[in-house]
Design a protein around this motif. Structure first.
Motif, PDB file in Angstrom:
ATOM      1  N   GLU A 166      -6.997  -3.678   6.157  1.00  0.00           N
ATOM      2  CA  GLU A 166      -6.000  -3.417   5.125  1.00  0.00           C
ATOM      3  C   GLU A 166      -6.561  -3.757   3.743  1.00  0.00           C
ATOM      4  O   GLU A 166      -6.301  -3.041   2.761  1.00  0.00           O
ATOM      5  N   ARG A 167      -7.364  -4.817   3.677  1.00  0.00           N
ATOM      6  CA  ARG A 167      -7.963  -5.201   2.392  1.00  0.00           C
ATOM      7  C   ARG A 167      -8.899  -4.091   1.895  1.00  0.00           C
ATOM      8  O   ARG A 167      -8.895  -3.752   0.707  1.00  0.00           O
ATOM      9  N   ARG A 214      -7.192   1.017  -4.950  1.00  0.00           N
ATOM     10  CA  ARG A 214      -7.107   0.499  -6.312  1.00  0.00           C
ATOM     11  C   ARG A 214      -8.255   1.046  -7.162  1.00  0.00           C
ATOM     12  O   ARG A 214      -8.080   1.285  -8.373  1.00  0.00           O
ATOM     13  N   GLY A 234      -0.599  -6.246  -3.110  1.00  0.00           N
ATOM     14  CA  GLY A 234      -0.979  -6.272  -1.698  1.00  0.00           C
ATOM     15  C   GLY A 234      -2.222  -7.101  -1.447  1.00  0.00           C
ATOM     16  O   GLY A 234      -2.346  -7.752  -0.404  1.00  0.00           O
ATOM     17  N   ARG A 267       0.831  -1.205   0.000  1.00  0.00           N
ATOM     18  CA  ARG A 267       0.000   0.000   0.000  1.00  0.00           C
ATOM     19  C   ARG A 267       0.868   1.259   0.000  1.00  0.00           C
ATOM     20  O   ARG A 267       0.548   2.235  -0.700  1.00  0.00           O
ATOM     21  N   LEU A 326      -6.819  -1.204   0.506  1.00  0.00           N
ATOM     22  CA  LEU A 326      -6.231  -1.529  -0.790  1.00  0.00           C
ATOM     23  C   LEU A 326      -7.273  -1.506  -1.903  1.00  0.00           C
ATOM     24  O   LEU A 326      -7.015  -1.014  -3.006  1.00  0.00           O
ATOM     25  N   TYR A 356      -1.080  -2.125  -5.528  1.00  0.00           N
ATOM     26  CA  TYR A 356      -2.237  -2.455  -4.691  1.00  0.00           C
ATOM     27  C   TYR A 356      -2.721  -3.881  -4.967  1.00  0.00           C
ATOM     28  O   TYR A 356      -3.131  -4.597  -4.043  1.00  0.00           O
TER      29      TYR A 356
END
Length: 324
Positions: A38-39, A46, A27, A5, A42, A24
């Motif tokens: 975190e997902r 993106r 990641g 990221r 990202l 991204y």
């Protein structure tokens, strides 16, 4: 070593959107494994890259995936709105949620998108209205693109956006919903959660009798009914994520709407409770007979779109006739 990221953010700041998108993606696919927060970051980042590259379908998919994790992420709602055609039925709810959740301090960059979506939606709503008039025999047939556009949106409930974003509010409790309606807000966005209603829909006037599990029981409409307010132009309650309206103990309906209420629109929520129907609609018998005798379809007092009804014998509303 920087994270995927962080690398993507550096690329994005330099305007290298394709490289940022790749970072991204790395990641998201791992390794290492990432948590849900975190997902979501990202995916939302993106989506911004996809928009910059003109890849609107990919942006919309990433925004929707992000909102599955974080339903109140205003950046994801905004980017979803930008990724859709302005007249898409999902565009207006997305930009409304974005504006409400972002708050006044963050909504300025959203205003052009809001205006474009509102304008496109109003055009389509007007085409729908004319098509309904044609079906009722009260308007001439529309030709060309107008007739085709009206047919394409037939049966689709297009969310009406207020002229000014200041008429949009956000709520996290039923008391906040009632307060927003009392202030004249035309669209209230409900954060994810369970809302125990006050039986009467906000915005009514006066008092009345409400049908419940134990027959007709009196209800003094105070906070829930909005005191002595007059019938207005109507309002919309828009749920984001998992929003549930449930009936108070002893009540058979999640909401009760009378002829004193302005038109109410519910979008994107579950209605849970017991009894015969999710929403009770009551009106004087004379008004019901007059509407039945009219050749013109009356304006709906209640509209439900993308709603799910649970634990009721019937889906929708049950009319309750009262004396004139």
């Amino acid at each position: 070593m920087s994270s995927a990221r962080e690398r993507g953010n550096d690329y994005f700041r330099r305007g290298e959107h394709a490289a940022a998108l790749e970072a991204y993606t790395q990641g998201l696919t791992g390794p290492p494994r990432i948590d849900a927060k975190e997902r979501a970051l990202l995916l939302c980042n993106r989506a911004a890259c996809s928009l910059a590259l003109g890849q609107t379908a990919g942006a919309a998919a990433d925004c929707r995936a992000c909102l599955e994790i974080e339903p109140a992420n205003f950046k994801a709602h905004f980017r979803l709105a930008k990724s859709l055609p302005p007249g898409d039925e999902a565009a207006a709810p997305a930009i409304a949620a974005a504006v409400a959740l972002a708050g006044p301090e963050n909504r300025t960059p959203m205003l052009d998108t809001y205006t474009a979506i509102r304008t496109a939606t109003e055009v389509l709503r007007e085409q729908q209205r004319r098509q309904q008039q044609q079906q009722d025999g009260t308007a001439p047939a529309a030709g060309g693109d107008a007739g085709a556009a009206g047919a394409a949106t037939a049966g689709v409930v297009l969310l009406a956006l207020p002229t000014a974003v200041e008429q949009i509010a956000v709520a996290g409790t039923w008391g906040e919903v009632e307060a927003a309606v009392a202030l004249g807000k035309q669209l209230v966005v409900l954060r994810p959660g369970r809302y125990r209603t006050s039986i009467a829909a906000p915005g009514g006037a006066g008092g009345g009798m409400m049908p419940g599990l134990f027959g007709m029981m009196g209800l003094m409409r105070g906070r829930g009914g909005g005191g002595g307010s007059s019938k207005g132009a109507g309002y919309t309650l828009l749920g984001v994520g998992a929003v549930e309206l449930y009936s108070p103990p002893g009540a058979g309906h999640a909401l009760w709407v009378t002829e004193d209420h302005p038109p109410v629109t519910l979008v994107g929520m579950r209605l849970v409770g017991g009894g015969r129907a999710a929403v009770c609609l009551s009106a004087p018998e004379a008004a019901v007979q007059a509407a039945a005798a009219s050749e013109v379809e009356p304006e709906p007092q209640l509209t439900m779109s993308w709603c799910r009804v649970v634990d009721y014998d019937e889906v929708g509303g049950v009319p309750v006739l009262r004396g004139p």
